[in-house]
Design an enzyme around this catalytic site. Sequence first.
Site, PDB file in Angstrom:
ATOM      1  N   GLU A   1       0.849  -1.210   0.000  1.00  0.00           N
ATOM      2  CA  GLU A   1       0.000   0.000   0.000  1.00  0.00           C
ATOM      3  C   GLU A   1       0.877   1.251   0.000  1.00  0.00           C
ATOM      4  OE1 GLU A   1      -3.214  -0.259  -0.481  1.00  0.00           O
ATOM      5  OE2 GLU A   1      -3.106  -2.426  -0.245  1.00  0.00           O
TER       6      GLU A   1
ATOM      7  N   TRP B   1     -19.701  12.832 -20.072  1.00  0.00           N
ATOM      8  CA  TRP B   1     -20.253  12.710 -18.713  1.00  0.00           C
ATOM      9  C   TRP B   1     -21.577  13.471 -18.641  1.00  0.00           C
ATOM     10  CZ3 TRP B   1     -17.643   9.139 -16.191  1.00  0.00           C
ATOM     11  CH2 TRP B   1     -16.268   8.977 -16.404  1.00  0.00           C
TER      12      TRP B   1
ATOM     13  N   TRP C   1     -15.412  12.282 -13.072  1.00  0.00           N
ATOM     14  CA  TRP C   1     -14.627  11.966 -11.875  1.00  0.00           C
ATOM     15  C   TRP C   1     -14.028  13.217 -11.241  1.00  0.00           C
ATOM     16  CZ3 TRP C   1      -9.581  13.493 -12.532  1.00  0.00           C
ATOM     17  CH2 TRP C   1      -9.112  13.616 -13.839  1.00  0.00           C
TER      18      TRP C   1
ATOM     19  N   TRP D   1      -9.468   8.335  -8.004  1.00  0.00           N
ATOM     20  CA  TRP D   1     -10.661   8.672  -8.804  1.00  0.00           C
ATOM     21  C   TRP D   1     -10.536   8.164 -10.227  1.00  0.00           C
ATOM     22  CZ3 TRP D   1     -15.510   9.882  -7.747  1.00  0.00           C
ATOM     23  CH2 TRP D   1     -15.799  10.206  -6.426  1.00  0.00           C
TER      24      TRP D   1
HETATM   25  C1  LIG Z   1     -11.336   7.623  -4.860  1.00  0.00           C
HETATM   26  C2  LIG Z   1     -10.157   7.515  -3.923  1.00  0.00           C
HETATM   27  C3  LIG Z   1      -9.572   8.671  -3.413  1.00  0.00           C
HETATM   28  C4  LIG Z   1      -8.470   8.582  -2.565  1.00  0.00           C
HETATM   29  N1  LIG Z   1      -7.910   9.748  -2.073  1.00  0.00           N
HETATM   30  C5  LIG Z   1      -6.833   9.679  -1.257  1.00  0.00           C
HETATM   31  C6  LIG Z   1      -6.237  10.870  -0.755  1.00  0.00           C
HETATM   32  O1  LIG Z   1      -6.644  11.986  -1.058  1.00  0.00           O
HETATM   33  N2  LIG Z   1      -5.180  10.736   0.108  1.00  0.00           N
HETATM   34  C7  LIG Z   1      -4.681   9.503   0.458  1.00  0.00           C
HETATM   35  O2  LIG Z   1      -3.723   9.446   1.234  1.00  0.00           O
HETATM   36  N3  LIG Z   1      -5.211   8.384  -0.035  1.00  0.00           N
HETATM   37  C8  LIG Z   1      -6.280   8.419  -0.869  1.00  0.00           C
HETATM   38  N4  LIG Z   1      -6.834   7.261  -1.325  1.00  0.00           N
HETATM   39  C9  LIG Z   1      -6.195   5.974  -1.004  1.00  0.00           C
HETATM   40  C10 LIG Z   1      -6.711   5.290   0.295  1.00  0.00           C
HETATM   41  O3  LIG Z   1      -8.109   5.264   0.305  1.00  0.00           O
HETATM   42  C11 LIG Z   1      -6.224   5.966   1.570  1.00  0.00           C
HETATM   43  O4  LIG Z   1      -4.836   6.167   1.522  1.00  0.00           O
HETATM   44  C12 LIG Z   1      -6.526   5.084   2.791  1.00  0.00           C
HETATM   45  O5  LIG Z   1      -7.903   4.875   2.902  1.00  0.00           O
HETATM   46  C13 LIG Z   1      -6.025   5.783   4.044  1.00  0.00           C
HETATM   47  O6  LIG Z   1      -6.327   5.027   5.184  1.00  0.00           O
HETATM   48  P1  LIG Z   1      -5.170   4.334   6.024  1.00  0.00           P
HETATM   49  O7  LIG Z   1      -4.130   5.327   6.384  1.00  0.00           O
HETATM   50  O8  LIG Z   1      -5.798   3.614   7.134  1.00  0.00           O
HETATM   51  O9  LIG Z   1      -4.588   3.360   4.941  1.00  0.00           O
HETATM   52  P2  LIG Z   1      -3.798   1.940   5.025  1.00  0.00           P
HETATM   53  O10 LIG Z   1      -4.676   0.950   4.369  1.00  0.00           O
HETATM   54  O11 LIG Z   1      -3.377   1.695   6.419  1.00  0.00           O
HETATM   55  O12 LIG Z   1      -2.566   2.161   4.074  1.00  0.00           O
HETATM   56  C14 LIG Z   1      -1.328   2.705   4.535  1.00  0.00           C
HETATM   57  C15 LIG Z   1      -0.950   3.924   3.726  1.00  0.00           C
HETATM   58  O13 LIG Z   1      -0.715   3.548   2.370  1.00  0.00           O
HETATM   59  C16 LIG Z   1      -1.150   4.584   1.504  1.00  0.00           C
HETATM   60  N5  LIG Z   1      -2.202   4.045   0.641  1.00  0.00           N
HETATM   61  C17 LIG Z   1      -3.030   3.015   0.901  1.00  0.00           C
HETATM   62  N6  LIG Z   1      -3.820   2.766  -0.165  1.00  0.00           N
HETATM   63  C18 LIG Z   1      -3.485   3.648  -1.107  1.00  0.00           C
HETATM   64  C19 LIG Z   1      -3.940   3.899  -2.430  1.00  0.00           C
HETATM   65  N7  LIG Z   1      -4.880   3.154  -3.017  1.00  0.00           N
HETATM   66  N8  LIG Z   1      -3.383   4.923  -3.110  1.00  0.00           N
HETATM   67  C20 LIG Z   1      -2.419   5.682  -2.567  1.00  0.00           C
HETATM   68  N9  LIG Z   1      -1.935   5.486  -1.319  1.00  0.00           N
HETATM   69  C21 LIG Z   1      -2.464   4.482  -0.601  1.00  0.00           C
HETATM   70  C22 LIG Z   1      -1.686   5.701   2.380  1.00  0.00           C
HETATM   71  O14 LIG Z   1      -0.671   6.640   2.574  1.00  0.00           O
HETATM   72  C23 LIG Z   1      -2.032   4.984   3.666  1.00  0.00           C
HETATM   73  O15 LIG Z   1      -1.994   5.794   4.816  1.00  0.00           O
HETATM   74  C24 LIG Z   1      -7.940   7.325  -2.205  1.00  0.00           C
HETATM   75  C25 LIG Z   1      -8.541   6.162  -2.726  1.00  0.00           C
HETATM   76  C26 LIG Z   1      -9.640   6.257  -3.563  1.00  0.00           C
HETATM   77  C27 LIG Z   1     -10.269   5.014  -4.088  1.00  0.00           C
END
Ligand SMILES: Cc1cc2nc3c(=O)[nH]c(=O)nc-3n(C[C@H](O)[C@H](O)[C@H](O)COP(=O)(O)OP(=O)(O)OC[C@H]3O[C@@H](n4cnc5c(N)ncnc54)[C@H](O)[C@@H]3O)c2cc1C
Length: 459
Positions: free
Chosen positions: A264, A295, A348, A371
């Site tokens: 992640e 869209w 989006w 997105w």
């Molecule tokens: C539509 C959409 C918008 C999103 N917008 C953001 C945003 O603005 N900022 C953001 O930090 N994340 C975003 N994410 C990715 C992800 O949803 C969040 O990072 C995550 O939910 C944060 O929770 P956590 O710290 O408990 O994540 P964990 O699951 O504990 O993951 C650890 C870290 O890994 C990174 N990470 C995890 N998944 C992703 C991913 N898919 N893409 C990029 N980094 C990731 C984050 O830094 C996160 O804190 C988005 C995902 C989607 C589908």
Amino acid sequence: MAKRYTRVIHWFRRDLRLTDNTALLAACEAAEEVVSVYVLSHWAKEHPWTGTKRQLFLCQCLESLSKNIDHLQGALVIREGEALAELTKLINETNAEAVFFNQDVDPFGKKIETQLAEHLDIPVHSHQDSSLHGPGEVLKGDGTPYRVYTPYSKRWLPLPKTSPGGKPKTLRSSLTVNSLPLPTLEHWQLDSDSSDCLEGGEKAARARMREALSSRISTYDSFRDVPSASGTSRLSQDLRWGTISIRELYQNARSCGSPQYLKELAWREFYFQILHHFPEVLHCEFNPDWRGLPWFTPDEKFEAFKKGETGFPIVDAGIRELLTTGFMHNRVRMIVAMFLTKDLHLDWRLGEQFFMQHLVDGEIASNNGGWQWSAGTGADAAPYFRIQNPWSQTKRFDPKGDYIRTWVPELIDVPEKSLQAPPEDGLPIARGYHSPILDHAKERQVTLTLFKKHRAERS
Ligand SMILES: Cc1cc2nc3c(=O)[nH]c(=O)nc-3n(C[C@H](O)[C@H](O)[C@H](O)COP(=O)(O)OP(=O)(O)OC[C@H]3O[C@@H](n4cnc5c(N)ncnc54)[C@H](O)[C@@H]3O)c2cc1C
């Protein structure tokens, strides 16, 4: 060892911590005295994507940073305006001989870095701090950037990672420098109920990181997709604002036994490098095939979406979690984003802006990537025909409806089966709750037709 400079400036940006702060450590090593500054931008007043909860988090981070800097015989100087103008003034006031800062990852921050390098007449030292690997470090064999996550992560994971540095012992800043007071929400004429938001600042972030490392990360692979469980690390806002160091998190997380968690972290850097190499993603679809998709025009259904009143319990729960806490679980972000793009057929970019306004962890690169992934238009995106069904996603990821009931109190007594399929009679499933604003099966077909037709017209 003799220091290179007598006095330098460290410009805090998205690195609001003292521990393992690359540029700050470099500044302390190079100079007798370090003047610390944060420049509040006018974006907050002018930019619709800076939301209240993010600003509140920033205020808390700055307050905590200021206290921590006081303990190191320094003082955090607060200025407001254009970074170049404010730093130029500060250089003149302090006779600083160099400026140190950590690099930003988005084009807006990078533009300012270029301005500083061009216009300041003292040395500018910029450092790569917010990711384990900078965008130029992880390239394909032919020197071009990756466009697909899996090969990127295969290259990223085994690369040697820098170990975290320590914390400076002192900043030894003897000058008294004019400063604005620490900002509060009133500064931007904002008001927010913060009771459901996580606290900002290095101390709070380190406590969260300790908790994540001692429990959540070791069980991450089992619970990360369960929105009702505290199954993810909840550190995204701290990585976004730099209240924890990615090097420290990575080093400690490695021993927690969750390969998925490290992957992640690679997703985060994958999107950083996409934005770096393809900054056009901020304006258009990464995949040129999908540029110009027709869209739909947003109408009252979009208004219902933004309030969490779509009649789709999982979507409404996600939006309400976001509006209340400034956070939404990743699984639900995907469901919500697909709902906007594939059920409402809305651009989006509307969802991207809406999320940026409300997410405390709002990160331009990850948000854009998330997105575009959901819309089917991005780098390594879900193909357009893979459309998540909000009802079956509920059955799979919130089978007992615990997440939904937390955020949609109208549904507290509704049996779980009613949360997993549209009401057959079309009537609301609970008093005060809405009937579904659309028929998912029908809208799915509309999306398939829309994408297919667009592709046919372009070929
Ligand atoms: C539509 C959409 C918008 C999103 N917008 C953001 C945003 O603005 N900022 C953001 O930090 N994340 C975003 N994410 C990715 C992800 O949803 C969040 O990072 C995550 O939910 C944060 O929770 P956590 O710290 O408990 O994540 P964990 O699951 O504990 O993951 C650890 C870290 O890994 C990174 N990470 C995890 N998944 C992703 C991913 N898919 N893409 C990029 N980094 C990731 C984050 O830094 C996160 O804190 C988005 C995902 C989607 C589908």
